[in-house]
Design a protein around this motif. Structure first.
Motif, short mmCIF file in Angstrom:
data_model
loop_
_atom_site.label_atom_id
_atom_site.label_comp_id
_atom_site.label_asym_id
_atom_site.label_seq_id
_atom_site.Cartn_x
_atom_site.Cartn_y
_atom_site.Cartn_z
N VAL A 160 0.85 -1.20 0.00
CA VAL A 160 0.00 0.00 0.00
C VAL A 160 0.89 1.25 0.00
O VAL A 160 2.05 1.20 0.39
N GLU A 161 0.29 2.37 -0.44
CA GLU A 161 0.96 3.66 -0.28
C GLU A 161 0.18 4.44 0.77
O GLU A 161 -1.05 4.57 0.68
N ALA A 162 0.89 4.94 1.76
CA ALA A 162 0.25 5.74 2.80
C ALA A 162 0.11 7.18 2.30
O ALA A 162 1.07 7.78 1.83
N VAL A 194 5.84 5.25 1.79
CA VAL A 194 5.63 6.51 2.50
C VAL A 194 6.25 7.64 1.67
O VAL A 194 7.36 7.51 1.16
N ASN A 195 5.50 8.73 1.53
CA ASN A 195 6.01 9.88 0.78
C ASN A 195 6.92 10.74 1.66
O ASN A 195 6.61 10.99 2.82
N VAL A 196 8.01 11.20 1.07
CA VAL A 196 8.98 11.99 1.83
C VAL A 196 9.27 13.29 1.07
O VAL A 196 9.48 13.27 -0.14
N LEU A 208 10.42 4.29 0.65
CA LEU A 208 10.33 5.74 0.81
C LEU A 208 10.24 6.37 -0.58
O LEU A 208 11.11 6.13 -1.43
N GLU A 209 9.16 7.13 -0.81
CA GLU A 209 8.95 7.77 -2.11
C GLU A 209 9.42 9.21 -2.07
O GLU A 209 8.94 10.01 -1.28
N VAL A 210 10.36 9.51 -2.94
CA VAL A 210 10.92 10.85 -3.00
C VAL A 210 10.74 11.37 -4.42
O VAL A 210 10.96 10.62 -5.38
N ILE A 227 11.48 6.66 -6.80
CA ILE A 227 11.35 8.03 -7.29
C ILE A 227 9.90 8.21 -7.72
O ILE A 227 9.40 7.49 -8.59
N ASP A 228 9.25 9.17 -7.06
CA ASP A 228 7.82 9.43 -7.26
C ASP A 228 7.64 10.38 -8.44
O ASP A 228 8.54 11.17 -8.76
N ASP A 229 6.48 10.33 -9.07
CA ASP A 229 6.13 11.24 -10.16
C ASP A 229 7.25 11.28 -11.20
O ASP A 229 7.59 12.35 -11.72
N LEU A 255 10.72 2.98 -9.86
CA LEU A 255 10.33 4.21 -10.54
C LEU A 255 8.82 4.27 -10.55
O LEU A 255 8.16 3.31 -10.99
N LYS A 256 8.24 5.38 -10.10
CA LYS A 256 6.79 5.52 -10.16
C LYS A 256 6.43 6.44 -11.31
O LYS A 256 6.83 7.62 -11.33
N ILE A 257 5.70 5.89 -12.28
CA ILE A 257 5.34 6.67 -13.47
C ILE A 257 4.19 7.60 -13.11
O ILE A 257 3.14 7.16 -12.64
N ALA A 263 3.08 2.04 -11.98
CA ALA A 263 2.25 3.05 -12.65
C ALA A 263 1.24 3.61 -11.66
O ALA A 263 0.59 2.86 -10.94
N GLU A 264 1.15 4.92 -11.63
CA GLU A 264 0.20 5.58 -10.74
C GLU A 264 -1.05 5.95 -11.51
O GLU A 264 -1.00 6.19 -12.71
N GLY A 265 -2.18 6.05 -10.81
CA GLY A 265 -3.40 6.62 -11.40
C GLY A 265 -4.03 5.78 -12.49
O GLY A 265 -4.53 6.31 -13.48
#
Ligand code: C2E
Ligand code: MG
Ligand code: MG
Length: 606
Positions: free
Chosen positions: A381-383, A442-444, A475-477, A505-507, A526-528, A562-564
């Motif tokens: 999960v992503e918090a 977790v987003n940082v 940890l998502e940065v 790496i987020d976004d 890698l998060k697209i 992949a996000e969204g």
């Protein structure tokens, strides 16, 4: 002039030189004394001790002021002990030297004009330079004598050190507060005046922050003046430490402090300073009777470019704002300017409320499932952070995280997020008997990766307390967060990696130098960004970006997420492109822990 007369003249000169040399030698060896020259106008140019007037000599010798006689050529003929003491030398050493050696460079011209003068000049101020290089301010007095047609100057040196010190102490005390050492109202007014003049030339905004310690009288009454004084001293040093060195912190009354800040970017920056001052003072203060708590009411007045403002009006406005703050209860910040106020007040209000959010238990985490796209199975999960405020309702992160970042509050909030997410992650892992892999993302923020934020300690503590295994924490940065101070961030990220946690790496793709960061940072995922996913299928450019991000991840041997993902078509495209993981409304938005727990149970049962 004939040759003979020239020879005669040279002879005479030579004789005088020999004479002078002999004199100097005699003086150096203490055989003669040149000072008493004025006592008896005899035939001799110099007088031996025997021929001197002993009373006069003793008088000069014992003077507390320095005294010397100097020849017309500026050579010291005699010096008393006081002068030797003043320049940290001995009489023997001084005699025979040019007198200009005794004074600082800046006083040389003044001294030589005294020595050259035919008539007494009176007294002037000068600075002596000791053999150790110290400077001593003196009052230099002079009188002149003619002995056998030789011009001789008598100099006296009165030490002005203690006068100067007394003057300086007086000037300081006239402008400073004795208890805290801070500038007082006089010096503050002066500084505001200068700041206003400077501001007329340059851009930027000038802010006056009027701070008043809440309930200070109670502290004094309850614990006595000594404790009250030490509280004020602590407040003074904390305020000083919380602003830039070029800002002025003044104490203008019992528990009233005023901070002057120049060249602020905007009204928000002034609010930010006020918040920082408030937080600095709010920490418990250690006194001899134990910890004492104090808060401040702060009134902020600003002068913008082109606005006519005076020291008095600014101080009055800030004072008024402070009273407004006082009326609203302790620990409140109030802005004076009416126009700017409406714009900034709501943001300030948000900041103030946000400051209390962690303590008031108003922060929540929701969890969005992350699925393995192949098996369409939840693997983690992503918090995601939510703020549930009694008056604002549920606030989305985009509406408050930027402010939390600017004010530094994100460090405290982010620490809470890590602890809470680790605790929840460990609970779910424990509940799942099968031991299937499960990750907590977790987003940082970039601000959390500065050394001062001590994020490494936070993560280490959260892992230890929860018992979550480090490899389960991601940890998502964002790229931009890494870019802010890449060197510092890289150091922290490397340390985090050493703990065993994973880095995403987020976004990805929305930043500037994706490739560069991939090469430098030890990245696992890698998060697209969802904007590219949204364009899949229809938009050829977005499809190409998604494809290349997935290829890039593969080339680096890491996974892509992949996000969204909202539609079955997007899912199909991502699968065919070889994307490993995904999340999106197609399956679930962020859900409360309880809801997500049910979802996990159902998935496990199914
Ligand atoms: P993010 O890390 O990229 O999080 C994904 C965002 O996309 C979340 O928005 C999520 O609700 C949303 N989302 C997920 N699936 C879909 C979908 O299918 N369609 C659409 N349109 N949106 C979807 P959210 O929760 O509003 O978070 C926004 C951003 O706030 C996050 O972006 C993250 O950068 C930041 N954030 C959230 N929680 C935290 C936190 O605890 N700390 C920090 N520093 N930042 C956080
Ligand atoms: Mg994220
Ligand atoms: Mg994202």
């Amino acid at each position: 002039m004939s040759a003979t007369s020239r020879v005669l003249e040279v002879e005479a000169l030579r004789a005088r030189l020999a004479d002078a040399e002999e004199t100097l030698r005699a003086i150096r060896h203490g055989e003669v004394d040149a000072l008493v020259v004025g006592a008896v106008l005899g035939q001799e140019r110099l007088f031996t001790l025997d021929s001197a007037d002993r009373t006069y000599r003793n008088f000069v010798e014992g003077m507390s002021d320095g005294a010397a006689t100097v020849s017309a050529t500026g050579v010291v003929l005699y010096a008393n002990q006081s002068l030797a003491d003043l320049v940290a030398s001995t009489c023997q050493r001084i005699v025979g030297q040019p007198v200009s050696n005794l004074v600082a460079e800046s006083s040389r011209a003044r001294l030589s004009s005294l020595v050259a003068a035919e008539v007494p000049v009176g007294s002037v101020e000068a600075v002596l330079k000791t053999t150790e290089g110290h400077l001593v301010p003196v009052l230099l007095g002079s009188s002149s004598l003619t002995v056998e047609s030789d011009h001789i100057t008598c100099l006296t040196f009165t030490d002005l050190t203690s006068e100067r010190e007394a003057e300086a102490a007086l000037a300081h005390s006239a402008q400073h507060d004795a208890l805290t050492g801070l500038p007082n109202r006089t010096l503050l007014s002066d500084r505001i005046q200068h700041a206003l003049e400077r501001r007329a030339k340059g851009p930027g905004l000038l802010a006056l922050l009027f701070c008043d310690v809440d309930g200070f009288k109670n502290i004094n009454d309850a614990h006595g003046h000594q404790v009250g004084d030490s509280v004020l001293q602590t407040v003074a040093s904390r305020l000083t430490a919380a602003v830039r060195p070029e800002d002025t912190v003044a104490r203008i009354g019992g528990d009233e402090f005023v901070v002057l800040c120049e060249e602020l970017a905007d009204i928000d920056a002034a609010s930010m300073v006020a918040t920082r001052l408030g937080s600095a003072v709010a920490m418990p203060i250690s006194t001899r009777i134990g910890m004492v708590e104090a808060t401040m009411s702060v009134g902020v007045a600003v002068a913008t470019h082109g606005e006519r403002a005076s020291t008095d009006t600014l101080l009055r406005d800030a004072d008024e704002a402070m009273y407004k703050a006082k009326r609203q209860g302790p620990n409140v910040i109030e802005l004076f300017d009416e126009d700017l106020r409406t714009v900034a007040a709501s943001r300030l209000q948000l900041m103030t409320e946000l400051r209390g959010a962690t303590g008031n238990r108003e922060l929540r985490l929701v969890y969005q499932p992350v699925l393995d796209l192949g098996a369409e199975r939840i693997v983690g999960v992503e918090a995601l952070l939510r703020w549930k405020n009694p008056t604002r309702g549920l606030v989305q992160p985009d509406a408050f995280i930027p402010f939390a970042e600017r004010s530094g509050l994100i460090v405290q909030i982010g620490a809470w997020v890590v602890h809470e997410a680790c605790r929840q992650g460990a609970a779910w892992l424990a509940a799942d008997g099968d031991g299937r892999p499960f990750t907590m993302s977790v987003n940082v923020s970039g601000r959390q990766l500065t050394p001062a934020a001590r994020f490494l300690d936070t993560v280490r503590a959260a892992l230890a307390e929860s018992g979550l295994m480090p490899s389960a924490l991601i940890l998502e940065v964002t790229e931009s967060a890494l870019m802010e101070d890449a060197e510092a961030a890289l150091r922290v990220v490397n340390e985090l990696k050493a703990l065993g946690v994973r880095i995403a790496i987020d976004d990805f793709g929305t930043g500037y130098s994706s490739l560069l960061y991939l090469k430098r940072f030890p990245v696992d995922l890698l998060k697209i960004d969802r904007s590219f996913v949204a364009g899949l299928g229809g938009n050829r450019e977005d499809s190409a970006i998604v494809r290349s991000v997935i290829d890039l991840a593969q080339a680096f041997g890491i996974s892509s997420v992949a996000e969204g993902i909202e539609t079955a078509e997007q899912l199909a495209d991502l699968r065919s492109l070889g994307c490993h993981y995904g999340q999106g409304f197609l399956w679930s938005p962020g859900r409360s822990a309880a809801e997500l727990g049910d979802l996990l149970d159902a998935a496990q049962a199914g």
